[in-house]
Enzyme design. Structure first.
Site, PDB file in Angstrom:
ATOM      1  N   ASP A 335      16.101 -10.888 -31.827  1.00  0.00           N
ATOM      2  CA  ASP A 335      15.309  -9.660 -31.718  1.00  0.00           C
ATOM      3  C   ASP A 335      14.164  -9.828 -30.725  1.00  0.00           C
ATOM      4  O   ASP A 335      13.734 -10.944 -30.427  1.00  0.00           O
ATOM      5  CB  ASP A 335      14.734  -9.270 -33.087  1.00  0.00           C
ATOM      6  N   GLU A 336      13.704  -8.710 -30.212  1.00  0.00           N
ATOM      7  CA  GLU A 336      12.451  -8.615 -29.458  1.00  0.00           C
ATOM      8  C   GLU A 336      12.355  -9.599 -28.295  1.00  0.00           C
ATOM      9  O   GLU A 336      11.314 -10.217 -28.080  1.00  0.00           O
ATOM     10  CB  GLU A 336      11.246  -8.798 -30.405  1.00  0.00           C
ATOM     11  N   LEU A 337      13.439  -9.740 -27.560  1.00  0.00           N
ATOM     12  CA  LEU A 337      13.406 -10.604 -26.384  1.00  0.00           C
ATOM     13  C   LEU A 337      12.547  -9.939 -25.301  1.00  0.00           C
ATOM     14  O   LEU A 337      12.738  -8.763 -24.990  1.00  0.00           O
ATOM     15  CB  LEU A 337      14.836 -10.824 -25.878  1.00  0.00           C
TER      16      LEU A 337
END
Lengths: 554, 554
Positions: A335-337
């Protein structure tokens, strides 16, 4: 379903039946029955009963003795005294396998670690009104355990008499969805092992299957990894704030004995700043500021996934950690790269130039490497939704996707053909609504306001906007606790009884009525409190004793 | 104030100084000082020291021994080891009265029960760097106690060495506002005495003065009143869920010994449905439905204040209860009066017809009768804001008004010339933001959304829109916990450390900077946890160890 509906209505009127999750089929009577002082649970029909089943039987007997829960009615059951004096008494609960069951029984623990769709959790339960033996039958040890859990919720206390006023009871029960989980983040703040074990107990009381353990994150690395000891030595919050390999085995076996599989998560390639403490060569943009440019929360720092050495390091790390867990699932996060982090990382830019790959192509290579390690050891990768919605990666069809950003994204994930777990922030994030935790932000509220009430979670439709084929890909759901504002002090009250809402939704199926559910949720919350789990009050006790009277339009 | 500002900046940089509330004047150095193993507190200069002061000294020594709080710095203080080896050690803290002090000292308890504006809480404290005796001087026993509380917050632990690295320390301190309180509602849900005592301890650690005890309400009457035993016998949630007269005396004396006055509240004439259980003749519209027409929450029911017998009953009740409390203040409530309830009450309509009074005139008569009982026994009445803003009543000029509906109402109350306590729901209500508790309302949020963060509370201006003359009428403020969704399980995490925000605001004065405050609030929260109060985590520990780094724009 008409029969079930009728029994539910009766339960509301009497405010006694209080099973959670609600069984698929439930029939109750109006006869009082007390538990005999020599009550025991009989497993003589089972050859070589597994030890964890024997322990579950001991626990069930213990709960029945110590719960001492007064009925949630105005007089707390005093008016039952007369009928209890004349009631039959129950001396025995007989556990047995269905007649079709063959061979040596496997343990609860073995069955809990099986493929999620293969687990057999159904059972039937009878409690006659005349004091003859109660029975639980199932086609699996896990099924017997689920039946024991239900049996443990049938009893109330009046002046040290353990009773029900709803005999005879007949239940046939099995879950609608196989995955019913709870996620705990132990990286933003640390939780002692005892807190995790207590949470596992509470999870088992509402028949959850999966402890999704978000073990590490950018803030801390509280996991001892034998092959990489520096990760926790340098990355944990303190030498005593580490889950040792013994702790991990303790948690796994405690969970398994309660029918719960541990789904470990090592979030990659984002959420990994802490790895820079021990292995700075593998982390891009560690501590870069302003943090909001490079990460969703401080500190910034992500694995250099375009680098071959970092990829090898990561596959070794995942291999080492996953080998500690007997379960068949392992989450590599995703997530949230943050792409800005790589834009300022000369090393990553050099790697991309050298290989001629785009960032997305490099991520694909990295992910395939990491996942192949898991698949080669017989495990199924689990990822957050961005890995299938934001990037064009080559993932195994077997991959399970966690929907978290919004419930609206689930249909798109299903559309890509992946099995999915419903973990949407807009319904199941337990941390929302408690204000912003970022500093120097006086009017800041939480990013996922408002607070997610149990009622709202309970109203969730797991197959909204899906075709029948897509709906079949939904394997269940979970409540989640991200712990920026939680540690041991407020774990129980943030989680319970709210997380029980999804446990019932995915066991009994969606569409339940919150007015029917509330008295039962009060009941399981008070039962949890009696068993040492600090569930909150959902209403004034005045309301809890008078179902429906505190409804909005009552 | 420049001196104070500089010391504050230094505190943030070193992230060690962590007093809460912030002293008026604080000067700290950079010298290490350890506490001697034979450290003791010397009161030989005080003739006949009061017993509650001796007990406070014992508690302070106990906290210093058992807090074992590691400094909130990245290495948890390890880098101080060398300087601690060479540090001087402190063997003695000398307590004495200011040279101007005459006569026999009064006790903390006596001083805590004095008129609020007469309490003397100031003190000065010195901790030399050379190991010579530390001192606390004050002109009152309460002042010495406040100094002891500050002294107990100076110390950290490193490998069982108790130390500060900020000697010499010089503090001159006194509060800006005399009233700094916390309100607990024990009627919507019951709290065991032990929870109240623990709360009083935590309140004393942040130098609060007043426990505003909302004892009873429409849902339950958990207070034993000797002259009216049926009230709790029929109105409590259970026979064990009652505060006996012994419990009340225990709470009062425990509070007083900690510098805290108990402000009891018997809310009248609304919020009294429960009285109908024992005295139905005194209650209009008991349980009327739909409840939303007749009350702000279920059940409906209010005292028949137009009736002479009910007025006599109420004055006797208030007289009986108030005589149990040694303090000089008593709240008769007065919020959320519902006129529809009286419109359908034939008895009230008959009384109004017979006397020729309007409802407001009858309320005036009732209120004057009840308040005269208090004033005749030397007590000051306290009321909620509606009693002065919604009705034209004849109240004593001495009456204190609690502003709760909105902070915007404070100026109007001050405009009427009454002293006021700032208890506004939009800043200080601890229950807001946790979703609606009313049943059958799946998307219901709390009426006072959003959650009131400590940061927002801390930013409150208690004299907004007031003239200087009006501002002088603000005697302080309080955080409040209404307990529709709370009981023992979640008391601590809902209250702490948030309620400490108002404790500092009203001690140190408004206008504090939340970035400067956050490290200190972390510190007091962790110190509370060490002392058995379950304060929550405000941030990931990673942030708590790195002041400013998790700020919004860092």
């Amino acid at each position: 379903m008409a029969w079930r509906y009728l029994s539910v209505v009766a339960a509301v009127v009497r405010a006694v039946s209080a099973l959670w999750p609600l069984p698929t089929q439930l029939s109750t009577g109006t006869t009082a029955l007390i538990l005999a002082s020599d009550f025991d649970i009989d497993i003589s029909t089972i050859t070589n009963p597994p030890e964890d089943l024997l322990n579950a039987i001991s626990r069930t007997k213990g709960y029945i003795q110590t719960d001492q829960l007064e009925a949630l009615v105005v007089d707390r059951g005093a008016s039952y005294a007369q009928s209890l004096q004349n009631a039959s008494s129950l001396s025995s609960l007989v556990l047995s396998f269905d007649s079709g069951f063959n061979g040596e029984p496997t343990s609860i623990s073995e069955e809990a670690a099986d493929d999620i769709e293969n687990r057999v959790e159904g059972y039937s339960l009878t409690v006659p009104e005349d004091g003859s033996a109660a029975t639980i039958k199932a086609n699996s040890t896990l099924g017997l355990f689920r039946g024991l859990t239900t049996f443990g919720q049938l009893w109330y206390d009046l002046s040290n008499t353990t009773y029900t006023v709803e005999a005879p009871i007949t239940i046939t029960d099995s879950p609608v969805y196989p995955y019913r989980g709870f996620m705990l983040d132990t990286a933003r703040n640390y939780f002692p092992v005892s807190d995790i074990l207590r949470t596992l107990d509470a999870m088992s009381w509402v028949k959850m299957t999966t402890f999704h353990w978000h073990m590490v994150d950018s803030q801390s690395f509280p996991l001892e990894v034998p092959e990489f000891p520096e990760l926790s030595a340098k990355g944990a919050y303190g030498s005593s704030l580490v889950y040792s390999t013994d702790d991990v085995q303790n948690i796994i076996s405690y969970a398994a004995a309660r029918g719960i599989d541990v789904l470990p998560e090592i979030d990659t390639p984002g959420h990994t700043a802490v790895i820079a403490q021990a292995y700075p060569e593998h982390v891009a943009c560690p501590g870069a500021t302003p943090w909001a440019t490079y990460a969703n929360e401080p500190p910034a720092g992500q694995l250099r996934f375009a680098n071959a050495d970092t990829t090898n390091f990561t596959t070794s790390l995942i291999s080492s950690i996953s080998s500690q867990f007997p379960g068949k699932y392992f989450s590599t996060g995703g997530d949230e790269l943050n792409t800005e982090c790589y834009a300022i990382d000369d090393s990553t830019q050099a790697d991309l130039n050298a290989t001629g790959k785009t960032l997305e192509q490099a991520l694909d290579t990295f992910t395939q490497s990491v996942h192949s390690v898991l698949e080669n050891s017989g495990k199924t990768p689990v990822v957050w939704e961005e890995m299938v919605l934001d990037f064009n990666l080559t993932l195994s069809n077997n991959t399970i996707v966690m929907v978290w950003i919004s419930s609206a994204d689930a249909a798109a994930v299903a559309d890509k053909g992946f099995r999915l777990v419903q973990a949407p922030s807009d319904y199941f994030y337990l941390d929302c609504g408690a204000g912003g935790w970022v500093g120097a932000n006086p009017s800041g509220n939480s990013w996922c306001d408002p607070f997610k009430t149990w009622q709202y979670a309970y109203s969730f439709d797991p197959i909204a906007n899906m075709t029948d084929a897509q709906a079949k890909l939904v394997i269940g759901g979970e409540h989640l606790l991200w712990t920026e504002q939680s540690h041991a002090s407020n774990l129980d009250p943030i989680v319970w009884p709210r997380a029980a809402a999804s446990a019932e939704l995915f066991w009994s199926g969606p569409g339940g009525d919150i007015s029917e559910a509330l008295p039962r949720l009060h009941d399981i919350a008070f039962r949890m409190t009696q068993r040492g789990v600090g569930a909150i009050a959902l209403q004034p006790l005045w309301c809890a004793l008078r179902p429906g009277v505190c409804d909005l339009t009552a």
